[in-house]
Design an enzyme around this catalytic site. Sequence first.
Site, short mmCIF file in Angstrom:
data_model
loop_
_atom_site.label_atom_id
_atom_site.label_comp_id
_atom_site.label_asym_id
_atom_site.label_seq_id
_atom_site.Cartn_x
_atom_site.Cartn_y
_atom_site.Cartn_z
N SER A 8 0.89 -1.14 0.07
CA SER A 8 -0.23 0.11 0.09
C SER A 8 0.90 1.14 -0.10
CB SER A 8 -0.86 0.07 1.41
OG SER A 8 -1.42 1.28 1.47
N TYR A 50 -1.76 -1.12 10.88
CA TYR A 50 -1.97 -1.64 9.54
C TYR A 50 -0.87 -1.29 8.69
CZ TYR A 50 -3.70 -1.84 4.64
OH TYR A 50 -3.90 -2.14 3.44
N LYS A 72 2.07 -3.81 6.58
CA LYS A 72 2.50 -3.96 5.18
C LYS A 72 4.01 -3.79 4.82
CE LYS A 72 -1.39 -4.51 3.39
NZ LYS A 72 -1.84 -5.95 2.92
P1 NAD Z 1 -10.86 -7.23 1.50
O1 NAD Z 1 -11.03 -7.26 2.82
O2 NAD Z 1 -12.00 -6.93 0.46
O3 NAD Z 1 -10.17 -8.49 0.80
C1 NAD Z 1 -9.39 -9.09 1.74
C2 NAD Z 1 -9.74 -10.58 1.95
O4 NAD Z 1 -8.89 -11.31 2.60
C3 NAD Z 1 -11.22 -10.77 2.37
O5 NAD Z 1 -11.85 -11.47 1.53
C4 NAD Z 1 -10.93 -11.44 3.74
O6 NAD Z 1 -12.00 -12.24 3.89
C5 NAD Z 1 -9.69 -12.17 3.27
N1 NAD Z 1 -8.85 -12.63 4.64
C6 NAD Z 1 -8.41 -11.70 5.54
N2 NAD Z 1 -7.59 -12.41 6.41
C7 NAD Z 1 -7.72 -13.70 5.76
C8 NAD Z 1 -6.82 -14.91 6.49
N3 NAD Z 1 -6.29 -14.89 7.56
N4 NAD Z 1 -7.06 -15.94 5.66
C9 NAD Z 1 -7.83 -16.09 4.51
N5 NAD Z 1 -8.32 -14.72 4.03
C10 NAD Z 1 -8.47 -13.66 4.73
O7 NAD Z 1 -9.77 -5.98 0.90
P2 NAD Z 1 -9.40 -5.58 -0.53
O8 NAD Z 1 -9.61 -3.96 -0.77
O9 NAD Z 1 -9.81 -6.51 -1.43
O10 NAD Z 1 -7.60 -5.44 -0.26
C11 NAD Z 1 -6.99 -6.65 -0.48
C12 NAD Z 1 -5.51 -6.41 -0.04
O11 NAD Z 1 -5.03 -5.26 -0.67
C13 NAD Z 1 -5.19 -6.09 1.39
O12 NAD Z 1 -4.03 -6.84 1.82
C14 NAD Z 1 -5.33 -4.71 1.58
O13 NAD Z 1 -4.69 -4.48 2.82
C15 NAD Z 1 -4.52 -4.36 0.19
N6 NAD Z 1 -4.77 -2.93 0.14
C16 NAD Z 1 -6.07 -2.42 0.01
C17 NAD Z 1 -6.31 -1.13 -0.40
C18 NAD Z 1 -7.72 -0.76 -0.52
O14 NAD Z 1 -8.04 0.52 -0.60
N7 NAD Z 1 -8.79 -1.39 -0.83
C19 NAD Z 1 -5.42 -0.12 -0.70
C20 NAD Z 1 -3.74 -0.58 -0.46
C21 NAD Z 1 -3.76 -2.01 0.00
#
Ligand code: NAD
Length: 342
Positions: A125, A149, A153
């Site tokens: 991120s 958080y 990362k």
């Molecule tokens: P999201 O919460 O929709 O998707 C994450 C998924 O991981 C979920 O489906 C959740 O059920 C699953 N999960 C969490 N812990 C788990 C575990 N221990 N085992 C198995 N599954 C698990 O989030 P997103 O927006 O799709 O983000 C995906 C990734 O991108 C994340 O790592 C997030 O930190 C990163 N990210 C997201 C953003 C954003 O703005 N959406 C920005 C930067 C980074």
Amino acid sequence: MRVLLTGGAGFIGSHTALCLLEAGHEIVALDNLSNSSPEALKRVEELTGKKATLVVGDCTVEADVENAFAAFGPFDAVVHFAGFKAVGESVSMPLEYYRNNLDATLVLCKVMEKHGCRSLVFSSSATVYGTNPVMPLREDYPTGCTNPYGWTKWINERILTDYCFASKDMSVVLLRYFNPIGAHESGRIGEDPSGVPNNLMPYICQVASGKLEKLRVFGDDYDTPDGTGVRDFIHVCDLAYGHLKALEYAVSHKGCEVVNLGTGEGYSVLQLLHAFEKVNNMTIPYVVTPRRPGDIATCYADPTKAHTLLGWQASHTLEDMCRDAWNWQKHNPNGYQGDEIK
Ligand code: NAD
Ligand code: UDP
């Protein structure tokens, strides 16, 4: 390619699943459904006419990851999305965040090694740039975080960099996402936050649908053109395509690369709000409130490396993002839990 998507039922994971399937690859999602619904991948199957296998399991549990590899592998590569992602929650529950987000990576790497899977794309991120004041942000700029958080990362990046250095046959691409918003143009998959959204676009969408009364604009006294925060909003489908390009790179190279996925354009909160109003022909009530603690004024990417290394660049406009976000919200006012309005 046959690719394992940890967290593949989530917002970015489901859009990436769709993108990979459309490009002719096979995918398996491993997700504990802690922040997602199996309905997302069901719809991905309907949209693509292809199989999007969901394995319900936890990435911090070695037996669950092992089962996914043994039963559904071998995999050419893994995209590791799984993790908790709410900044505010991470401040009040740091141990849960460190445990989930770090254990998942450590367990995953161990099982990947056992099965000879040597290519990994990781969801990092732009938050790892911390309060760096020099824009646009380039991958070699100093890093540092302001909340647990972000540190998960940052530490994951460190772990994977060190692991890659020690394992010369390993390939890792650390993708630093900027602000992903929008939804697939079909309106059938999108972002489905639980409870009141923390992020700007899902909040605007819920005001638009009448679920929330008005947007609170967190501060209009920043050193930006209109005083409100400036971010690099990127369409989730552009982001998904970035994973396809990163995977293609990872399976044909060795070593570790860190790559920004952003558009390179900064838009303010009010610019986004007004673009949403214009493209969707509606008015969104809002009120200006004090700044949200921990927010920075401006954050946008230098996306040059993604272009030169991966051959990727964003193609969707801010208007596309606003139209597609509303199209998803309008057809799915209660996300995946409620009825889909055709
Ligand atoms: P999201 O919460 O929709 O998707 C994450 C998924 O991981 C979920 O489906 C959740 O059920 C699953 N999960 C969490 N812990 C788990 C575990 N221990 N085992 C198995 N599954 C698990 O989030 P997103 O927006 O799709 O983000 C995906 C990734 O991108 C994340 O790592 C997030 O930190 C990163 N990210 C997201 C953003 C954003 O703005 N959406 C920005 C930067 C980074
Ligand atoms: N923001 C806002 N009201 C909201 C949510 C967010 O004004 O209800 C602002 C926030 O202060 C920041 C920008 O919108 O300037 C993007 O915030 P978001 O939480 O979507 O992403 P972040 O950049 O914090 O990861």
